[in-house]
Design an enzyme around this catalytic site. Structure first.
Site, PDB file in Angstrom:
ATOM      1  N   ARG A  70     -18.927  -1.317  42.297  1.00  0.00           N
ATOM      2  CA  ARG A  70     -19.496  -1.382  43.638  1.00  0.00           C
ATOM      3  C   ARG A  70     -19.070  -2.698  44.270  1.00  0.00           C
ATOM      4  O   ARG A  70     -19.586  -3.760  43.937  1.00  0.00           O
ATOM      5  CB  ARG A  70     -21.019  -1.255  43.602  1.00  0.00           C
ATOM      6  N   ALA A  82     -24.949   9.944  42.784  1.00  0.00           N
ATOM      7  CA  ALA A  82     -25.415   9.897  44.169  1.00  0.00           C
ATOM      8  C   ALA A  82     -24.235  10.046  45.117  1.00  0.00           C
ATOM      9  O   ALA A  82     -23.084   9.866  44.724  1.00  0.00           O
ATOM     10  CB  ALA A  82     -26.135   8.573  44.431  1.00  0.00           C
ATOM     11  N   GLU A  99     -23.097  16.452  44.114  1.00  0.00           N
ATOM     12  CA  GLU A  99     -22.860  15.110  43.557  1.00  0.00           C
ATOM     13  C   GLU A  99     -23.004  15.093  42.046  1.00  0.00           C
ATOM     14  O   GLU A  99     -22.228  14.429  41.354  1.00  0.00           O
ATOM     15  CB  GLU A  99     -23.787  14.084  44.207  1.00  0.00           C
ATOM     16  N   GLU A 103     -19.727  13.868  40.044  1.00  0.00           N
ATOM     17  CA  GLU A 103     -19.750  12.585  39.356  1.00  0.00           C
ATOM     18  C   GLU A 103     -20.004  12.693  37.865  1.00  0.00           C
ATOM     19  O   GLU A 103     -19.684  11.763  37.126  1.00  0.00           O
ATOM     20  CB  GLU A 103     -20.781  11.656  40.005  1.00  0.00           C
ATOM     21  N   GLY A 122     -34.648  -3.048  57.784  1.00  0.00           N
ATOM     22  CA  GLY A 122     -34.255  -4.029  58.791  1.00  0.00           C
ATOM     23  C   GLY A 122     -32.768  -4.054  59.071  1.00  0.00           C
ATOM     24  O   GLY A 122     -32.324  -4.695  60.027  1.00  0.00           O
ATOM     25  N   GLU A 149     -14.532   6.297  41.679  1.00  0.00           N
ATOM     26  CA  GLU A 149     -15.092   7.341  40.821  1.00  0.00           C
ATOM     27  C   GLU A 149     -14.167   7.701  39.663  1.00  0.00           C
ATOM     28  O   GLU A 149     -14.577   8.372  38.724  1.00  0.00           O
ATOM     29  CB  GLU A 149     -15.409   8.588  41.647  1.00  0.00           C
TER      30      GLU A 149
END
Length: 191
Positions: A70, A82, A99, A103, A122, A149
């Protein structure tokens, strides 16, 4: 004071201007000017498609986690399967099933909504719907993966080990944290 259970309250204020200030490969950054309490308030946020995640359990009560790179957090984090709600007209459950197959090359017999939450109220309009999947088995064929992936690692982990990792600060993926704590709460209530 009210005796009603605590709940987020829907609120809507007039958006007097809304522009995409950055068009991204996956999502955009939007700037809204909002009429709020007699003033003009400007807010920028990630304009997100929304997402789904899958808390898949095997017959031994272990949880499927995947590890992948990530880039924003510079980690190969452990997380739940996900993905984005980026297929036109696809409902949340269908996306979750897709998914899990894409995955982890898995499918499941039983699906139930577990929890839905906003990732960063926010800074993003993203909501993730997490499903609990049981009766898990391999799909007939493997999915061809690419980009981050392509080198996904899968692992079945006992829920207690996940909870120790979360509370010990070693596991930080928000969907994994929320789902594991939600299942623990559900299981504790059932005892």
């Amino acid at each position: 004071m009210t005796d009603a259970p605590i709940a987020d309250e829907s609120a809507s204020f007039e958006v007097t201007e809304s522009t995409v200030v950055y068009e991204g490969a996956v999502w955009d950054v939007r700037r809204d000017t909002v009429a709020y309490n007699g003033d003009a308030m400007v807010r920028e946020y990630i304009d997100h498609t929304g997402a789904v995640a899958v808390y898949a359990e095997d017959d031994e009560g272990r949880v499927l986690v995947i590890q992948q790179y990530r880039h924003p957090v510079r980690l190969r984090d452990w997380e739940l399967p996900a993905g984005l709600l980026d297929m036109e007209g696809e409902d949340h459950l269908t996306a979750a099933k897709r998914e899990l197959g894409e995955e982890a090359d898995l499918e499941a017999d039983t699906w139930e909504p577990l929890v839905r939450y906003n990732t960063s109220s926010g800074g993003s309009d993203e909501f993730i719907q997490i499903y609990r999947a049981r009766g898990v088995r391999s799909t007939e064929s493997a999915f061809e993966r690419e980009a981050e992936e392509a080198d996904i690692v899968t692992r079945w982990v006992p829920r207690a080990e996940l909870l120790e990792g979360i509370l010990g600060g070693r596991l930080n993926n928000s969907a994994l944290v929320v789902a594991a704590l939600a299942v623990e709460a559900i299981e504790q209530r059932g005892k």
